[in-house]
Motif scaffolding. Structure first.
Motif, PDB file in Angstrom:
ATOM      1  N   GLU A 209       1.479   0.180   2.147  1.00  0.00           N
ATOM      2  CA  GLU A 209       0.690  -0.960   1.698  1.00  0.00           C
ATOM      3  C   GLU A 209      -0.445  -0.579   0.752  1.00  0.00           C
ATOM      4  O   GLU A 209      -0.952  -1.432   0.013  1.00  0.00           O
ATOM      5  CB  GLU A 209       0.119  -1.698   2.905  1.00  0.00           C
ATOM      6  N   LYS A 210      -0.850   0.692   0.733  1.00  0.00           N
ATOM      7  CA  LYS A 210      -1.964   1.100  -0.122  1.00  0.00           C
ATOM      8  C   LYS A 210      -1.630   0.994  -1.606  1.00  0.00           C
ATOM      9  O   LYS A 210      -2.540   1.025  -2.449  1.00  0.00           O
ATOM     10  CB  LYS A 210      -2.412   2.520   0.208  1.00  0.00           C
TER      11      LYS A 210
ATOM     12  N   TYR B 186      -0.378  -1.623  -2.994  1.00  0.00           N
ATOM     13  CA  TYR B 186      -0.378  -3.044  -3.326  1.00  0.00           C
ATOM     14  C   TYR B 186      -1.790  -3.601  -3.174  1.00  0.00           C
ATOM     15  O   TYR B 186      -2.623  -3.019  -2.469  1.00  0.00           O
ATOM     16  CB  TYR B 186       0.580  -3.814  -2.407  1.00  0.00           C
TER      17      TYR B 186
ATOM     18  N   PRO C  12      -4.835  -5.509  -1.785  1.00  0.00           N
ATOM     19  CA  PRO C  12      -5.186  -5.915  -0.418  1.00  0.00           C
ATOM     20  C   PRO C  12      -4.964  -7.416  -0.212  1.00  0.00           C
ATOM     21  O   PRO C  12      -5.304  -8.223  -1.066  1.00  0.00           O
ATOM     22  CB  PRO C  12      -6.675  -5.562  -0.323  1.00  0.00           C
ATOM     23  N   GLY C  13      -4.351  -7.751   0.915  1.00  0.00           N
ATOM     24  CA  GLY C  13      -4.106  -9.150   1.225  1.00  0.00           C
ATOM     25  C   GLY C  13      -2.856  -9.728   0.593  1.00  0.00           C
ATOM     26  O   GLY C  13      -2.549 -10.907   0.801  1.00  0.00           O
ATOM     27  N   SER C  14      -2.120  -8.921  -0.174  1.00  0.00           N
ATOM     28  CA  SER C  14      -0.918  -9.430  -0.841  1.00  0.00           C
ATOM     29  C   SER C  14       0.248  -9.618   0.117  1.00  0.00           C
ATOM     30  O   SER C  14       1.195 -10.346  -0.178  1.00  0.00           O
ATOM     31  CB  SER C  14      -0.488  -8.479  -1.960  1.00  0.00           C
ATOM     32  N   GLY C  15       0.185  -8.938   1.260  1.00  0.00           N
ATOM     33  CA  GLY C  15       1.284  -9.017   2.214  1.00  0.00           C
ATOM     34  C   GLY C  15       2.437  -8.091   1.886  1.00  0.00           C
ATOM     35  O   GLY C  15       3.429  -8.041   2.622  1.00  0.00           O
TER      36      GLY C  15
ATOM     37  N   GLN D  53       2.516  -0.659   6.775  1.00  0.00           N
ATOM     38  CA  GLN D  53       1.581   0.342   7.298  1.00  0.00           C
ATOM     39  C   GLN D  53       2.306   1.657   7.537  1.00  0.00           C
ATOM     40  O   GLN D  53       3.415   1.679   8.078  1.00  0.00           O
ATOM     41  CB  GLN D  53       0.961  -0.161   8.592  1.00  0.00           C
TER      42      GLN D  53
ATOM     43  N   ASP E  31      -3.003  -0.495  -8.737  1.00  0.00           N
ATOM     44  CA  ASP E  31      -2.955   0.028  -7.372  1.00  0.00           C
ATOM     45  C   ASP E  31      -2.117   1.302  -7.247  1.00  0.00           C
ATOM     46  O   ASP E  31      -1.977   1.838  -6.154  1.00  0.00           O
ATOM     47  CB  ASP E  31      -2.375  -1.033  -6.422  1.00  0.00           C
TER      48      ASP E  31
END
Length: 218
Positions: free
Chosen positions: A74-75, A77, A79-82, A86, A120
């Motif tokens: 997820e790092k 993308y 933050p909060g994009s879904g 993890q 990102d």
């Protein structure tokens, strides 16, 4: 121990429908975006991928991020994009798997432009690259230069497979271009459709060099 190497060809770019090779570093079409979403749904090895290696051109970056968002950490993308997961797969930008020709459609954008569009992503490797996106030197399009690129990427894959051996996510995905697929594995006539994959079983010989043994059917 054997490993799995998944080769993915990028989805449809804006240059593909009209075969317009003059477009510099074309992005995906709307159809290409939908192809990536289908790849994300259909790719069966999501939980086994520990590393995604992608060409740093727009269409391959988009294909990797959209099509493998259930594997990539997820790092990478917003933050909060879904998007992303993890403790997911690492993403590596690899200019050695960029398109093989020197045509505009196969040439990357300036690094600053790519960074502004894909902020990102881990750009450190290209920040230190004195050649990319020029198709010269390391990335020239002649046959001998392509063979050297093949040797470099195979050596890198050997290293990365060894690092992933006991990780629980030992698979590697390479997102590349139709004309470079065969160079990644050192085999002739390797064909993959847009936003599709071909999976290969990989082992090591007695000198710890990579050996591509066979392809698995989808």
């Amino acid at each position: 121990m054997s490993f799995r190497l998944h080769l993915i060809r990028h989805a449809e770019g804006t240059h593909n429908p009209s075969h317009d090779r003059t477009i510099l570093d074309p992005p995906l079409t709307e159809k290409g975006i939908q192809q990536c979403l289908k790849l994300c749904q259909d790719f069966p090895f999501k939980e086994s991928v520990g590393l995604v290696v992608t060409s740093p051109l727009r269409r391959t970056l988009q294909t990797a991020r959209l099509g493998l968002q259930q594997s990539i950490d997820e790092k990478y993308y917003a933050p909060g994009s879904g998007a992303g997961i993890q403790n997911g797969a690492r993403l590596l930008l690899e200019p050695d798997v960029q398109a093989h020709s020197a045509r505009p459609c196969d040439t990357g954008s300036d690094i600053a432009i790519l960074q502004s569009e894909f902020y990102d992503l881990p750009w450190e490797i290209l920040d230190l690259d004195p050649t990319f996106p020029a198709k010269e030197g390391l990335y020239a399009s002649d046959v001998e230069s392509l063979k050297l690129r093949r040797a470099r990427i195979q050596s890198r894959l050997e290293e990365k497979f060894k690092e992933l051996k006991y990780s629980g996510r030992p698979d590697i995905v390479v997102v590349t271009h139709g004309g470079f697929l065969s160079f990644v594995i050192g085999q002739e006539k390797t064909e993959v459709e847009q936003a599709k994959w071909k999976t290969f079983i990989v082992t090591f010989d007695q000198d710890s060099r990579i050996v591509v043994e066979s392809a698995l059917e989808e």
